[in-house]
Scaffold this motif. Sequence first.
Motif, mmCIF file in Angstrom:
data_model
loop_
_atom_site.group_PDB
_atom_site.id
_atom_site.type_symbol
_atom_site.label_atom_id
_atom_site.label_comp_id
_atom_site.label_asym_id
_atom_site.label_seq_id
_atom_site.Cartn_x
_atom_site.Cartn_y
_atom_site.Cartn_z
ATOM 1 N N LYS A 225 0.795 -0.789 -0.341
ATOM 2 C CA LYS A 225 -0.051 0.097 0.237
ATOM 3 C C LYS A 225 0.807 1.269 0.247
ATOM 4 N N ASN A 249 -7.311 -2.283 -4.177
ATOM 5 C CA ASN A 249 -8.123 -3.116 -4.574
ATOM 6 C C ASN A 249 -9.062 -4.387 -4.405
ATOM 7 N N SER A 253 -6.277 -7.667 -3.158
ATOM 8 C CA SER A 253 -6.577 -8.238 -1.934
ATOM 9 C C SER A 253 -7.427 -9.144 -2.403
ATOM 10 N N CYS A 258 -6.377 -8.709 2.883
ATOM 11 C CA CYS A 258 -5.630 -7.571 3.285
ATOM 12 C C CYS A 258 -6.645 -7.262 4.370
ATOM 13 N N GLU A 260 -9.073 -4.082 6.170
ATOM 14 C CA GLU A 260 -9.951 -2.849 5.457
ATOM 15 C C GLU A 260 -8.664 -1.548 5.895
ATOM 16 N N LYS A 263 -6.704 -1.188 2.555
ATOM 17 C CA LYS A 263 -6.858 -0.707 1.429
ATOM 18 C C LYS A 263 -6.541 0.834 1.117
#
Length: 276
Positions: A225, A249, A253, A258, A260, A263
């Motif tokens: 990220k 996302n 993912s 992942c 929340e 993301k």
Amino acid sequence: MKIYDMPEEIKVANEIEQKLELLKHIGRSFSVYRIDCGSCNGCEIEIFAAITPLWDPERFGFKLVANPRHADILLCTGPVTRQMYYPLLRAYEAAPDPKLVVALGACGSTGGIFYDAYSVLSGIDKIIPVDVYIPGCPPHPASIIYGLTTALGVMEQKLQRVSFEHDSEMPPLVGDSLLGNTLFERDLLVHAKRLMSYVFGRTLYDKYLAALAQSPEVKNPKAAKAALVLAMKEESDPRYAECMGILHNEVYSAYVPCEEEEKIALNQISWGEGKW
């Protein structure tokens, strides 16, 4: 059986050298005239679908015209019936020289299932010379557009034909996956093209992979990220930046679990000021 004697002036004006010269001048845009030589209208339905905004063939420079005198390419459908023999010849002779002829569909290419019917003479190439064949019953709109774009380089392909019949070279191997699973790159490319079309989707795909490769641990969601956020801040085009976040996302993912907060929150991005 020869059933059409082409006038000498048309024959001379449509030699391969003249057609190559034509292609030099119509590389950006040119006109297509459709000739129904006895079609069941299946191909016509696909042609009309192909010229809708969904497929948008005018992005390649193609445009249908209503008069053969304005055409660079003649798009012929259906087997040539006895009633359409003379209209086909009139349209062919009316089109400016040199011209390209495209036989569309199985019937246009060979006569199809009607090739031996009493009312049918033959496929298009038995009457007038054909440069491009687009098979199908009927061909898909994408096939029609691809076949028409092939017409741009068909003569050059004939002159520079390369045979790979005895080629022993192995095809290139697929590169190593960043996540150790090539399905990730496959799904990433498919989703990128869905977001930004065929050409720009490939660019988006390359930008995302280049950003992800900068992460010290690509399988670590937090490190990935951070690398993506940095690349998105440096991206000058906000459309690419936002789509990179969407790819992360929705695709990344799916292969790397992942949370929340791991993301990218796209709704918190202010593109005009470049702030988060």
